[in-house]
Design a protein around this motif. Structure first.
Motif, mmCIF file in Angstrom:
data_model
loop_
_atom_site.group_PDB
_atom_site.id
_atom_site.type_symbol
_atom_site.label_atom_id
_atom_site.label_comp_id
_atom_site.label_asym_id
_atom_site.label_seq_id
_atom_site.Cartn_x
_atom_site.Cartn_y
_atom_site.Cartn_z
ATOM 1 N N SER A 86 0.824 -1.205 0.000
ATOM 2 C CA SER A 86 0.000 0.000 0.000
ATOM 3 C C SER A 86 0.864 1.263 0.000
ATOM 4 C CB SER A 86 -0.902 0.002 1.233
ATOM 5 O OG SER A 86 -1.597 1.228 1.308
ATOM 6 N N ASP A 87 0.523 2.168 -0.901
ATOM 7 C CA ASP A 87 1.220 3.449 -1.009
ATOM 8 C C ASP A 87 0.368 4.585 -0.442
ATOM 9 O OD1 ASP A 87 3.478 4.934 -1.808
ATOM 10 O OD2 ASP A 87 2.585 5.428 -3.748
ATOM 11 N N HIS A 88 -0.683 4.230 0.312
ATOM 12 C CA HIS A 88 -1.673 5.223 0.738
ATOM 13 C C HIS A 88 -1.101 6.287 1.674
ATOM 14 C CE1 HIS A 88 -2.840 4.806 5.011
ATOM 15 N NE2 HIS A 88 -2.156 3.693 4.903
ATOM 16 N N ARG A 89 -0.124 5.950 2.476
ATOM 17 C CA ARG A 89 0.332 6.870 3.523
ATOM 18 C C ARG A 89 0.989 8.130 2.944
ATOM 19 N NH1 ARG A 89 4.046 4.701 8.307
ATOM 20 N NH2 ARG A 89 5.201 3.996 6.509
ATOM 21 N N ASP A 90 2.021 7.962 2.136
ATOM 22 C CA ASP A 90 2.777 9.110 1.642
ATOM 23 C C ASP A 90 2.811 9.233 0.124
ATOM 24 O OD1 ASP A 90 3.620 9.799 4.284
ATOM 25 O OD2 ASP A 90 5.169 8.256 4.160
ATOM 26 N N ALA A 91 2.241 8.274 -0.587
ATOM 27 C CA ALA A 91 2.338 8.230 -2.053
ATOM 28 C C ALA A 91 3.809 8.265 -2.483
ATOM 29 C CB ALA A 91 1.536 9.354 -2.700
ATOM 30 N N HIS A 92 4.674 7.697 -1.656
ATOM 31 C CA HIS A 92 6.115 7.703 -1.916
ATOM 32 C C HIS A 92 6.443 6.949 -3.198
ATOM 33 C CE1 HIS A 92 10.443 6.844 -0.860
ATOM 34 N NE2 HIS A 92 10.349 8.123 -0.568
ATOM 35 N N PHE A 93 5.868 5.770 -3.359
ATOM 36 C CA PHE A 93 6.100 4.998 -4.583
ATOM 37 C C PHE A 93 5.577 5.773 -5.786
ATOM 38 C CE2 PHE A 93 5.030 2.232 -8.035
ATOM 39 C CZ PHE A 93 6.096 1.347 -8.083
ATOM 40 N N GLY A 94 4.345 6.246 -5.697
ATOM 41 C CA GLY A 94 3.725 6.947 -6.819
ATOM 42 C C GLY A 94 4.532 8.127 -7.304
ATOM 43 N N LYS A 95 5.033 8.922 -6.374
ATOM 44 C CA LYS A 95 5.844 10.091 -6.737
ATOM 45 C C LYS A 95 7.187 9.675 -7.322
ATOM 46 C CE LYS A 95 3.725 12.844 -3.079
ATOM 47 N NZ LYS A 95 3.943 13.309 -1.693
ATOM 48 N N ASN A 96 7.834 8.683 -6.707
ATOM 49 C CA ASN A 96 9.160 8.269 -7.169
ATOM 50 C C ASN A 96 9.143 7.549 -8.505
ATOM 51 O OD1 ASN A 96 10.128 9.450 -4.879
ATOM 52 N ND2 ASN A 96 10.966 7.583 -3.984
ATOM 53 N N TYR A 97 8.028 6.931 -8.841
ATOM 54 C CA TYR A 97 7.925 6.208 -10.108
ATOM 55 C C TYR A 97 7.081 6.962 -11.146
ATOM 56 C CZ TYR A 97 10.459 2.181 -8.404
ATOM 57 O OH TYR A 97 11.468 1.358 -7.939
ATOM 58 N N GLY A 98 6.641 8.171 -10.805
ATOM 59 C CA GLY A 98 5.903 8.999 -11.752
ATOM 60 C C GLY A 98 4.543 8.452 -12.125
ATOM 61 N N VAL A 99 3.861 7.805 -11.158
ATOM 62 C CA VAL A 99 2.563 7.189 -11.456
ATOM 63 C C VAL A 99 1.426 7.719 -10.583
ATOM 64 C CG1 VAL A 99 3.549 5.072 -12.425
ATOM 65 C CG2 VAL A 99 3.047 5.186 -9.966
ATOM 66 N N LEU A 100 1.687 8.724 -9.763
ATOM 67 C CA LEU A 100 0.639 9.281 -8.922
ATOM 68 C C LEU A 100 -0.250 10.193 -9.765
ATOM 69 C CD1 LEU A 100 -0.658 9.712 -6.127
ATOM 70 C CD2 LEU A 100 0.956 11.600 -5.783
#
Length: 166
Positions: free
Chosen positions: A106-120
């Motif tokens: 889950s990336d819900h907390r900080d959207a860290h994955f989404g931001k780092n991989y350009g998918v948010l």
């Protein structure tokens, strides 16, 4: 940046586009048991990272089930499914569908994955459907940003890339 649509409407992706040959960006996400998980937790493994907007929707469910079925047929590959769903929802879904061969994160907390991989997706705070294959040295060997979020990824190309990665 990748041009992506959601229900045929353009959306804004936050972060930097990841390309083949890049060093895989780090990430911090949560396991279904609320434990922090990072890229280094999968060192020395090839990672097939399947990104879905919400595991509880049709295409996302099919994508996760397909990669679960294929997961143990590829040597030294760990399949990860990342979404913005709460860890509790992921855990419930995994148990309902007998998913045992991949990790849902889950990336819900900080959207860290989404931001780092350009998918948010800025407008929706969901992740855009995408696939990343990262080799055991954390170099990206395959990337697919699915152009229309409601469409399926190219499963065969992703699986072949995972088989070829070392």
């Amino acid at each position: 940046m990748a041009n992506v649509t959601f229900q045929q409407e353009p959306v804004t992706l936050v972060g930097n586009e990841v390309k083949v040959g890049d060093e895989a960006p780090s990430f911090k996400v949560l396991s279904n048991d609320l434990e922090e998980v990072t890229l280094t937790d999968y060192k020395e493994k090839v990672k097939l990272i399947s990104v879905v907007p919400s595991i509880d929707t049709g295409v996302c469910a099919e994508q996760t089930k397909r990669f679960n079925e294929e997961a143990d047929q590829i040597e030294n590959v760990k399949v990860l499914t990342v979404s913005m769903d709460l860890p509790f929802a992921q855990k419930r879904w995994v148990n309902q569908h007998d998913i045992k061969k991949l990790d849902t994160l889950s990336d819900h907390r900080d959207a860290h994955f989404g931001k780092n991989y350009g998918v948010l997706i800025e407008e929706l705070r969901l992740l855009a459907r995408s696939i990343f294959v990262v080799d055991s040295n954390n170099i990206v060997t395959y990337v697919e940003y699915v152009k229309e979020v409601s469409n399926h990824p190219d499963y065969d190309a992703a699986l072949e890339a995972a088989r070829q990665a070392k």
